[in-house]
Write an enzyme that holds these catalytic residues in place. Structure first.
Site, short mmCIF file in Angstrom:
data_model
loop_
_atom_site.label_atom_id
_atom_site.label_comp_id
_atom_site.label_asym_id
_atom_site.label_seq_id
_atom_site.Cartn_x
_atom_site.Cartn_y
_atom_site.Cartn_z
N GLY A 15 -13.15 -12.18 4.48
CA GLY A 15 -12.73 -11.68 3.17
C GLY A 15 -13.50 -12.36 2.05
N ARG A 77 -15.29 -7.60 10.53
CA ARG A 77 -15.13 -6.99 11.85
C ARG A 77 -16.22 -7.41 12.82
NH1 ARG A 77 -12.27 -1.24 11.93
NH2 ARG A 77 -10.77 -1.65 10.30
N ASP A 140 -6.71 -22.77 4.23
CA ASP A 140 -6.13 -23.13 5.54
C ASP A 140 -7.17 -23.59 6.56
OD1 ASP A 140 -7.39 -20.74 5.96
OD2 ASP A 140 -5.67 -19.65 6.73
N ARG A 182 -1.56 -16.01 5.06
CA ARG A 182 -1.05 -15.47 6.32
C ARG A 182 -0.24 -16.49 7.12
NH1 ARG A 182 -6.32 -12.89 8.69
NH2 ARG A 182 -7.18 -14.54 7.44
O1 F6P Z 1 -8.09 -14.96 4.20
C1 F6P Z 1 -7.72 -14.57 2.92
C2 F6P Z 1 -6.88 -13.36 2.92
O2 F6P Z 1 -6.84 -13.19 1.56
C3 F6P Z 1 -5.47 -13.43 3.57
O3 F6P Z 1 -4.53 -14.16 2.87
C4 F6P Z 1 -5.13 -11.99 3.70
O4 F6P Z 1 -4.16 -11.73 4.65
C5 F6P Z 1 -6.43 -11.40 4.10
O5 F6P Z 1 -7.44 -12.21 3.51
C6 F6P Z 1 -6.55 -9.97 3.75
O6 F6P Z 1 -7.88 -9.57 3.75
P1 F6P Z 1 -8.38 -8.06 3.93
O7 F6P Z 1 -7.41 -7.17 3.28
O8 F6P Z 1 -9.71 -8.05 3.29
O9 F6P Z 1 -8.45 -7.83 5.39
#
Ligand code: F6P
Length: 359
Positions: A15, A77, A140, A182
């Site tokens: 992300g 991915r 994290d 998460r």
């Molecule tokens: O790792 C960061 C984060 O923002 C998480 O807290 C969240 O669950 C995830 O990325 C969501 O990312 P995406 O919607 O891009 O898969």
């Protein structure tokens, strides 16, 4: 891989998060000054597998320090060790090795969170020269005190909570603010403290509906007619499960969370007379310009990453320890997530100012 070349590859994976461009800029500027060439690999490991890149130089990274997102693009991915071909997962890590050889890359700088660094560590074990840079708004990642991007997300969330406060107060409502995070509650905890959240729900401390209701009622009995609940998306009830919004097939990151806010609101409505409203902050948290703290941290990480390249420290993750930038084994970041320890001082601070954790 080209041992004697002075050309490095850099990619951003997982992300996006504010500060990625500041790292790209710092690595590129330091490398150019030392006479190195830099290839920006497009869309993370996907670009490495598919042979897509752009050339990075001083001009290419001019004016990107303050820019959110990543100029290189990203993907969460692509895993070279598990590429889906004809419905089956195939190890194509050798394609990465060949690609690096063909491009004459001496080494790779991988900017990303746990998924990206896990793959980087596997590549390193295969003999690829890698330096990792820790990114994530969730904070994290094991091995570093702080990841860049986290501070900006805390800032963005706090600003939103401040705004929700005035409307909550006017309408005497219970406002639930769902934030990302998460498995670790760093973001919810920090913006909850900064924004004066009355109840903070984090994955590390499973909550009960009774305790949340009681905390709201106690505030009412003290004359406080509104309450703010900050919930991490990974928060769960005692004995319950995280709320999964979507399962993503063939991804190193197979679940997407979201929905705890609305779920909690439904539970609370049966117990409270006050109106309950939900705001899901979602991707807004990781958008926009990085804070000064993140720009500085990202620049320090980028400069240190190139220092590792020059001094031959591979298989490492650059990290913040106290006030110092250091490098630690990449395997450290790849092994486990950094959760909020139950004895963490931030939890104590929150408790001392009367915050409930729904327990
Ligand atoms: O790792 C960061 C984060 O923002 C998480 O807290 C969240 O669950 C995830 O990325 C969501 O990312 P995406 O919607 O891009 O898969």
């Amino acid at each position: 891989m080209a041992r004697d070349s002075k050309r490095l590859g850099i990619l951003t994976g997982g992300g996006d998060c504010p500060g990625l461009n500041a790292v790209i800029r710092a690595v590129t500027k330091s490398a150019c000054r030392a006479g190195w060439e830099v290839r920006g690999i497009l869309d993370g490991y996907a670009g490495l597998l598919e042979g897509r890149y752009c050339t990075l130089d001083n001009d290419a990274v001019s004016n990107i320090l303050t820019l959110g997102g990543t100029i290189l693009g990203t993907s969460n991915r692509a895993d070279p060790f598990a590429v889906v071909v004809g419905g089956k997962k195939v190890d194509q890590s050798d394609v990465v090795m060949r690609q690096m050889e063909q491009w004459g890359l001496h080494c790779l700088v991988t900017i990303g969170g746990d998924g990206t660094q896990f793959i980087a560590n596997r590549l390193s074990q295969k003999g690829v020269r890698v330096v990792g840079v820790p990114k994530t708004i969730d904070n994290d990642l094991e091995g570093t005190d702080v990841t860049f991007g986290h501070d900006t997300a805390v800032f963005n969330a706090t600003e939103a909570i401040d705004k929700l406060h005035t409307t909550a107060q006017s309408h005497h409502r219970v406002m639930i603010v769902e934030v990302m995070g998460r498995y670790a509650g760093w973001l919810a905890l920090s913006c909850g403290i900064a924004g004066g959240g009355d109840i903070i729900l984090i994955p590390e401390i499973p909550f009960t509906i009774d305790a949340v209701t009681k905390a709201i009622q106690e505030r009412r009995s003290q004359g406080k007619t509104f309450s703010i609940i900050v919930a991490a998306e990974g928060a769960k009830m005692e004995g319950g499960k995280m709320i999964v919004r979507q399962r993503v097939k063939d991804s190193p990151d197979p679940i997407r969370l979201g929905g705890i806010g609305n779920w909690l609101a439904d539970q609370l409505r049966g117990h409270l007379t006050a109106e309950v409203r939900v705001t899901v902050l979602g991707h807004v948290l990781r958008g926009g310009v990085p804070t000064a703290f993140d720009r500085i941290l990202a620049s320090r990480f980028g400069a240190r990453a190139f220092h590792c390249v020059q001094s031959g420290h591979f298989g490492k993750l650059v990290a913040l320890r106290g006030k110092d930038i250091v490098h630690v084994p990449l395997s450290k970041a790849a092994s486990k997530l950094k959760l909020v320890p139950l004895e963490h001082p931030l939890l104590k601070t929150a408790l001392q100012v009367g915050t409930s954790f729904g327990k």
